[in-house]
Structures are given as C-alpha cells and as structure tokens.
Motif scaffolding. Structure first.
Motif, PDB file in Angstrom:
ATOM      1  N   LEU A  51     -26.090 -20.019   7.505  1.00 30.69           N
ATOM      2  CA  LEU A  51     -26.163 -21.459   7.287  1.00 30.69           C
ATOM      3  C   LEU A  51     -25.650 -21.658   5.815  1.00 30.69           C
ATOM      4  O   LEU A  51     -24.552 -22.572   5.773  1.00 30.69           O
ATOM      5  CB  LEU A  51     -27.637 -22.241   7.309  1.00 30.69           C
ATOM      6  CG  LEU A  51     -27.287 -23.623   7.701  1.00 30.69           C
ATOM      7  CD1 LEU A  51     -26.837 -23.776   9.167  1.00 30.69           C
ATOM      8  CD2 LEU A  51     -28.780 -24.284   7.580  1.00 30.69           C
ATOM      9  N   ALA A  52     -25.913 -20.790   4.821  1.00 28.07           N
ATOM     10  CA  ALA A  52     -25.404 -21.159   3.681  1.00 28.07           C
ATOM     11  C   ALA A  52     -24.015 -20.601   3.712  1.00 28.07           C
ATOM     12  O   ALA A  52     -23.019 -21.322   2.777  1.00 28.07           O
ATOM     13  CB  ALA A  52     -26.503 -20.084   2.991  1.00 28.07           C
ATOM     14  N   ALA A  53     -23.744 -19.729   4.338  1.00 31.24           N
ATOM     15  CA  ALA A  53     -22.191 -19.272   4.480  1.00 31.24           C
ATOM     16  C   ALA A  53     -21.266 -20.229   4.966  1.00 31.24           C
ATOM     17  O   ALA A  53     -20.350 -20.683   4.534  1.00 31.24           O
ATOM     18  CB  ALA A  53     -22.089 -17.969   5.319  1.00 31.24           C
ATOM     19  N   CYS A  54     -21.848 -20.801   6.042  1.00 30.63           N
ATOM     20  CA  CYS A  54     -21.467 -21.954   6.715  1.00 30.63           C
ATOM     21  C   CYS A  54     -20.940 -22.996   5.581  1.00 30.63           C
ATOM     22  O   CYS A  54     -19.832 -23.716   5.593  1.00 30.63           O
ATOM     23  CB  CYS A  54     -22.003 -22.395   7.675  1.00 30.63           C
ATOM     24  SG  CYS A  54     -21.415 -23.356   9.086  1.00 30.63           S
ATOM     25  N   LEU A  55     -22.138 -23.413   4.784  1.00 33.96           N
ATOM     26  CA  LEU A  55     -22.146 -24.583   3.840  1.00 33.96           C
ATOM     27  C   LEU A  55     -20.789 -24.101   2.839  1.00 33.96           C
ATOM     28  O   LEU A  55     -19.989 -25.220   2.462  1.00 33.96           O
ATOM     29  CB  LEU A  55     -23.201 -24.525   3.156  1.00 33.96           C
ATOM     30  CG  LEU A  55     -24.259 -25.604   3.803  1.00 33.96           C
ATOM     31  CD1 LEU A  55     -25.513 -25.638   3.028  1.00 33.96           C
ATOM     32  CD2 LEU A  55     -23.457 -27.043   3.711  1.00 33.96           C
ATOM     33  N   VAL A  56     -20.973 -22.957   2.445  1.00 32.96           N
ATOM     34  CA  VAL A  56     -19.726 -22.574   1.341  1.00 32.96           C
ATOM     35  C   VAL A  56     -18.308 -22.557   1.945  1.00 32.96           C
ATOM     36  O   VAL A  56     -17.526 -23.352   1.240  1.00 32.96           O
ATOM     37  CB  VAL A  56     -19.949 -20.926   1.101  1.00 32.96           C
ATOM     38  CG1 VAL A  56     -18.794 -20.446   0.109  1.00 32.96           C
ATOM     39  CG2 VAL A  56     -21.235 -21.050   0.193  1.00 32.96           C
ATOM     40  N   VAL A  57     -18.188 -22.261   3.234  1.00 32.25           N
ATOM     41  CA  VAL A  57     -16.931 -22.523   3.911  1.00 32.25           C
ATOM     42  C   VAL A  57     -16.831 -23.899   4.153  1.00 32.25           C
ATOM     43  O   VAL A  57     -15.540 -24.288   3.480  1.00 32.25           O
ATOM     44  CB  VAL A  57     -17.090 -21.768   5.137  1.00 32.25           C
ATOM     45  CG1 VAL A  57     -15.797 -22.306   6.239  1.00 32.25           C
ATOM     46  CG2 VAL A  57     -17.182 -20.280   5.348  1.00 32.25           C
ATOM     47  N   ALA A  58     -17.732 -24.724   4.317  1.00 34.24           N
ATOM     48  CA  ALA A  58     -17.580 -26.118   4.507  1.00 34.24           C
ATOM     49  C   ALA A  58     -16.962 -26.776   3.363  1.00 34.24           C
ATOM     50  O   ALA A  58     -16.019 -27.508   3.107  1.00 34.24           O
ATOM     51  CB  ALA A  58     -18.504 -26.822   5.040  1.00 34.24           C
ATOM     52  N   MET A  59     -17.560 -26.285   2.224  1.00 31.70           N
ATOM     53  CA  MET A  59     -17.431 -26.942   0.849  1.00 31.70           C
ATOM     54  C   MET A  59     -16.039 -26.603   0.225  1.00 31.70           C
ATOM     55  O   MET A  59     -15.124 -27.254  -0.386  1.00 31.70           O
ATOM     56  CB  MET A  59     -18.470 -26.502  -0.133  1.00 31.70           C
ATOM     57  CG  MET A  59     -19.658 -27.421  -0.093  1.00 31.70           C
ATOM     58  SD  MET A  59     -21.101 -26.438  -0.759  1.00 31.70           S
ATOM     59  CE  MET A  59     -20.603 -26.782  -2.564  1.00 31.70           C
ATOM     60  N   GLY A  60     -15.611 -25.146   0.598  1.00 25.74           N
ATOM     61  CA  GLY A  60     -14.326 -24.889   0.273  1.00 25.74           C
ATOM     62  C   GLY A  60     -13.283 -25.638   1.033  1.00 25.74           C
ATOM     63  O   GLY A  60     -12.333 -26.025   0.280  1.00 25.74           O
ATOM     64  N   GLY A  61     -13.536 -25.818   2.452  1.00 28.67           N
ATOM     65  CA  GLY A  61     -12.549 -26.754   3.157  1.00 28.67           C
ATOM     66  C   GLY A  61     -12.537 -27.842   2.501  1.00 28.67           C
ATOM     67  O   GLY A  61     -11.232 -28.607   2.470  1.00 28.67           O
TER      68      GLY A  61
ATOM     69  N   ILE B  28     -22.631 -26.064  18.583  1.00 24.72           N
ATOM     70  CA  ILE B  28     -21.050 -25.902  18.904  1.00 24.72           C
ATOM     71  C   ILE B  28     -20.394 -25.028  18.109  1.00 24.72           C
ATOM     72  O   ILE B  28     -19.592 -23.978  18.750  1.00 24.72           O
ATOM     73  CB  ILE B  28     -20.388 -27.241  18.303  1.00 24.72           C
ATOM     74  CG1 ILE B  28     -20.562 -28.452  19.397  1.00 24.72           C
ATOM     75  CG2 ILE B  28     -18.649 -27.024  18.526  1.00 24.72           C
ATOM     76  CD1 ILE B  28     -20.407 -30.111  18.646  1.00 24.72           C
ATOM     77  N   LEU B  29     -20.898 -24.503  17.009  1.00 19.67           N
ATOM     78  CA  LEU B  29     -20.398 -23.406  16.117  1.00 19.67           C
ATOM     79  C   LEU B  29     -20.915 -22.281  16.807  1.00 19.67           C
ATOM     80  O   LEU B  29     -20.085 -21.443  16.759  1.00 19.67           O
ATOM     81  CB  LEU B  29     -21.133 -23.564  14.557  1.00 19.67           C
ATOM     82  CG  LEU B  29     -20.674 -24.653  14.004  1.00 19.67           C
ATOM     83  CD1 LEU B  29     -21.406 -24.796  12.343  1.00 19.67           C
ATOM     84  CD2 LEU B  29     -18.907 -24.567  13.706  1.00 19.67           C
ATOM     85  N   GLU B  30     -22.080 -22.257  17.110  1.00 17.79           N
ATOM     86  CA  GLU B  30     -22.486 -20.938  18.217  1.00 17.79           C
ATOM     87  C   GLU B  30     -21.496 -20.643  19.307  1.00 17.79           C
ATOM     88  O   GLU B  30     -21.086 -19.449  19.342  1.00 17.79           O
ATOM     89  CB  GLU B  30     -24.109 -21.252  18.549  1.00 17.79           C
ATOM     90  CG  GLU B  30     -24.453 -20.355  19.635  1.00 17.79           C
ATOM     91  CD  GLU B  30     -25.093 -18.755  18.800  1.00 17.79           C
ATOM     92  OE1 GLU B  30     -25.190 -18.029  19.489  1.00 17.79           O
ATOM     93  OE2 GLU B  30     -25.428 -19.097  17.201  1.00 17.79           O
ATOM     94  N   VAL B  31     -21.322 -21.904  20.163  1.00 22.38           N
ATOM     95  CA  VAL B  31     -20.561 -21.537  21.394  1.00 22.38           C
ATOM     96  C   VAL B  31     -19.174 -21.003  20.946  1.00 22.38           C
ATOM     97  O   VAL B  31     -18.611 -20.362  21.291  1.00 22.38           O
ATOM     98  CB  VAL B  31     -20.456 -22.797  22.101  1.00 22.38           C
ATOM     99  CG1 VAL B  31     -19.556 -22.797  23.159  1.00 22.38           C
ATOM    100  CG2 VAL B  31     -21.863 -23.202  22.599  1.00 22.38           C
ATOM    101  N   VAL B  32     -18.546 -21.569  19.827  1.00 19.99           N
ATOM    102  CA  VAL B  32     -17.082 -21.436  19.660  1.00 19.99           C
ATOM    103  C   VAL B  32     -17.075 -19.866  18.929  1.00 19.99           C
ATOM    104  O   VAL B  32     -16.137 -19.284  19.108  1.00 19.99           O
ATOM    105  CB  VAL B  32     -16.633 -22.333  18.415  1.00 19.99           C
ATOM    106  CG1 VAL B  32     -15.486 -22.067  17.997  1.00 19.99           C
ATOM    107  CG2 VAL B  32     -16.646 -23.860  19.174  1.00 19.99           C
ATOM    108  N   GLY B  33     -18.415 -19.686  18.327  1.00 17.88           N
ATOM    109  CA  GLY B  33     -18.566 -18.349  18.145  1.00 17.88           C
ATOM    110  C   GLY B  33     -18.402 -18.064  16.505  1.00 17.88           C
ATOM    111  O   GLY B  33     -18.113 -16.904  15.781  1.00 17.88           O
TER     112      GLY B  33
END
Lengths: 347, 127
Positions: free
Chosen positions: A12-22, B113-118
């Motif tokens: 989730l944290a990684a995801c947030l970083v990616v999102a913020m970078g985006g 969605i993120l899970e399904v997309v991978g």
C-alpha cells in the motif's frame, strides 16, 4: 497473518509513493483564476438511506434561494421501486419551485467556472464496477486549484474533499452528468444557446408567465438573433393576455426568420384574440405545413379551425375586410421595429 | 397484465377525446408551446393523442414503482416531451442515484481493481 498484513501495508505504501510520483508529473486538473473557492453558505442536508437525490437537490435549490427539505422533495424525485432518483426527474423537479435546471458541459472547467460564479453543481457519481454500478448524487461546493481538489456535500458528509483525479474517475463513470439550478433570468456561466432555450422551453410548461418571460428575456439579450428566444417572450405575454406585447415579439422572430411556422402560428392566434380573424387567416396561409414536426402541425391545424370558426361565425365573406387590422398590424410592425433596435442594443 | 392496463388507459383516453375534443389539445387553444420549436423537437414525433398516451403510460409505471399517487400529476407535469420520451424508454434501467458508499468501500474497490489488474497482490497468500 501478521506477515500478510505487513506485506499489505508495504505494498500500500509503495502504491502511495507511485501515486504521489504520478501526481507530481501530471498537470493539475483544477484551474481557476480565483485559486480557491468554497461556497460555505450552501446548505447541508445529510441524506437518509437511498435519499441522496432529494438531499442533493434540496442543497442546490437552497443555494438558489428555495427553502425546501429533502423530505419535501422526496415525493417529486424519489422512486421507491428503483431505490433511488432518476436524472430526468432530478432535472425536472426544480421547475416546481420556479427554477430552471441546466445541464452544464461535461468538462471539469465548466464545473469550476460555475463554482467561481457562485453556483454549486449537482453531479452524478458512479462508485461501482463495470456491470455493478453504484450511483450517487452529490453537490460540488468548492475547489482548490493549488491542491487540485474539489469540495463536496455528499451523503452524510458536510465537507468531503476529493482529489480532482478521483473525482474525475467517479464522474467519468457517471457519464459526467452535472446540473446547475438557475433563477428565472439568470444564465449559466458559458451557456449553450440550444441547450439553454430547451431548458427555458421545458420551464415554460409549468412556470408562471412572468418567470417564463424572465427566462426567455435573458435569452433574447444573450442571443438577439435567436427567433425562439423572442417567441418564448411573446408566449409569456400571450399567457398574460398582453396581446399587443406578444404580437410585437412574434414579429421580431418573424423578421429574423420569415419562414418560422411557430412564430407565424402564434402571431395568428394573437391576432385572433385581438378580433382580427382575417389577418390571422392571412398569417396562417403563409405557413408551409409540409415539413413541420407533429406538434407544430397539430397546432397549425387547430389554429386554422379556430380562425375559420370565427370567420364563419361573423359571416365575413372571405376577401371583404371589415376589420381594422391591417392598420393595427403595420402599427405593430413599426412599433416593434422601433423597439427591436433598442432591445437588441446594450440592454 | 400490462397490456390490459395499457388498453384500458387507451380506451379511457379515447373516450375522453371523443366526448371532449378539446382534451387532446389542452395547453393553450391553438398557440404552440415554445417546446415544439426547440432543436430537439425536430426529430421528436410525439404530440396530441400519442403524447397523452405516453404520459398516461409513464404515469401508471411510476405508480407501479411506488410513487405517491398525490405526487403523480406534478411529476408528469414537470417533464418536457423529450424528457418524457427518455423516461418512458428507460424507466427501469436508467441510473438511479441513491446509495451512500462509504469511503472505505471505495478504497476496497480500488484495491480489488489493482489486485485484479496485477499491480498489487495483498489478497494472495504468501508462499
């Protein structure tokens, strides 16, 4: 279990970083010369179960000066069998309260410019998945261009802050439906002529004549070359039985478009009301009935019948004039010509 | 069931129209409403009896979906002809906004969605 949770938090944290970078690389969606606008005086009606339609409609109507509760709107927009409210009825209901509803452009800048003009915007969101839609009405009451955010009254939340990107996702899935409520005489920020006239014509059906006049008068000021704007003004006057003013407006429309069957038909009926059946007959004879839509054709046929009944009743032999209408018609003509120049000018 | 209902509505309106010819053209004797002249009206072919029938049909469907009978007249009166046409076609499948979805729900959906997309795999068991 523990491991799993930790893994979840990490991704989730990684995801947030990616999102913020985006976010940092993508341009902001909200752009406004005013930077930050929040219409804090907009009323708030926390919704009851399934009642986001009545609640959000009460919110925009309240901002437009109509004091109404969601409970008061429920009989007009809530559909028990569907556990929700349909867009068409949400759009139609404000007319019961002397307000026009206008669908704005399906673009974020249109929402922002309405907010900048002080009007909250009613939107339809879809939070579901393809094939599993979850529809929800909410009201946008503000934006923050620096933070690229929108501020909503939604559901049980008095102040819900959305990133523009998430807002767009939910709005896109709802086909970007957005509505503003207008007082008679008020125009949206960037009105589309046809769409506004359509909104005004739908309003005319239930509005008090003077309210309808205000709505079409605003259109005649914005688009002085649009015959329908003048016809709407004229019809409002006709309904007030001010036939002189009605005829003047219909004549303006006919000068703009001499072949306009609607203007010609309504002018004929106005002449009939003024006791000028023969002049009315002449107007009707100028209409080319072929190519009219069904509603117009029916109106023209009905007018014809009424005019002929009057001519028959008065036993006026066709071709012999006993009316003093030609003079009065040219009188209208010259008078309205005079007033057109003043009307189409600044106003 | 529906067709009997439709037929009785039709017969009723027809009877009314025969007894009272003015019924068909109610609004303003002869004068044409501005609605008949706006851009969408060009390809709209409902008027007179047909329009009345459509109104009666939508009215009874709204009643069937639980609308308070006292509010039916106002709801129908508020609709323009083109809105009426839309409603009569899509009364049962048009979006009906009504749900409150808590933010937690949205987050959950996004994660699915993120899970399904991978992109992520938080719902899978660790090896």
């Amino acid at each position: 279990m523990n491991v799993r949770r930790r893994a979840g938090v990490a991704s989730l944290a990684a995801c947030l970083v990616v999102a913020m970078g985006g976010c940092a690389t993508q341009p902001a969606l909200v752009e406004s010369p005013l930077g930050h606008v929040e219409l804090v005086d907009t009323p708030f009606h926390p919704q009851r179960r399934y009642q986001c339609g009545p609640a959000s409609l009460a919110t925009v109507l309240g901002a437009s000066g109509v004091a109404v509760t969601p409970g008061g709107l429920e009989p007009l927009v809530y559909l028990p069998g569907r556990k929700g409210s349909l867009q068409v009825e949400m759009q139609a209901a404000p007319r019961s309260y002397g307000r026009l509803s206008y669908r704005i452009e399906p673009e974020l800048p249109a929402v922002v410019s309405e907010l900048d003009a002080g009007r909250p915007v009613l939107v339809l969101h879809n939070y579901g998945l393809p094939g599993w839609p979850r529809w929800h009405y909410a009201v946008v009451i503000g934006h923050n261009a620096q933070a690229d955010q929108l501020i909503l009254r939604s559901g049980m939340e008095r102040r819900e802050v959305w990133s523009a990107r998430n807002f767009m996702r939910a709005w896109d899935n709802g086909d970007r439906w957005a509505l503003v409520v207008l007082q008679p005489g008020e125009l949206p920020k960037a009105p589309d002529k046809d769409r506004y006239l359509e909104a005004a014509a739908a309003f005319e059906n239930v509005a008090a004549p003077h309210d309808a006049w205000l709505a079409f008068d605003a259109a005649a000021r914005a688009w002085p070359a649009a015959p329908v704007a003048w016809i709407g003004r004229g019809t409002a006057k006709y309904r007030e039985r001010n036939f002189h003013a009605a005829a003047a407006d219909y004549e303006v429309a006919l000068r703009l478009e001499p072949g306009h069957a609607g203007a010609r038909n309504n002018l004929a009926m106005t002449l009939l009301e003024q006791g000028c059946a023969r002049a009315a007959r002449q107007q009707l004879d100028m209409i080319d009935v072929a190519g009219l839509n069904e509603a117009m054709r029916e109106a023209v046929i009905d007018s014809s019948r009424q005019v002929d009944a009057k001519l028959g009743l008065d036993k006026v032999p066709y071709g012999i004039s006993t009316e003093n209408c030609i003079g009065s018609s040219t009188h209208h003509e010259s008078q309205s010509q005079g007033s057109v120049s003043t009307r189409t000018a600044p106003l | 069931m529906k067709s009997t209902h439709l037929r009785s509505t039709f017969v009723g309106i027809l009877a009314l129209a025969i007894v009272n010819p003015g019924f068909v053209n109610t609004a303003q004797a002869g004068i044409a409403g501005t609605e008949a002249m706006v851009s969408t009206a060009r390809d709209l072919h409902i008027a007179g009896l047909q329009g009345q029938l459509e109104r009666a049909d939508v009215r009874s469907e709204l009643a069937r979906l639980g609308v308070d009978p006292a509010a039916l007249d106002a709801r129908i009166a508020n609709l323009s002809d083109s809105e009426l046409a839309t409603l009569s076609k899509r009364l049962h499948d048009a979006p009906a906004g009504g749900n409150v979805v808590a933010v937690i729900g949205v987050v959950f959906i996004v994660l699915i969605i993120l899970e399904v997309v991978g992109v992520i795999d938080i719902f899978k068991k660790n090896p």
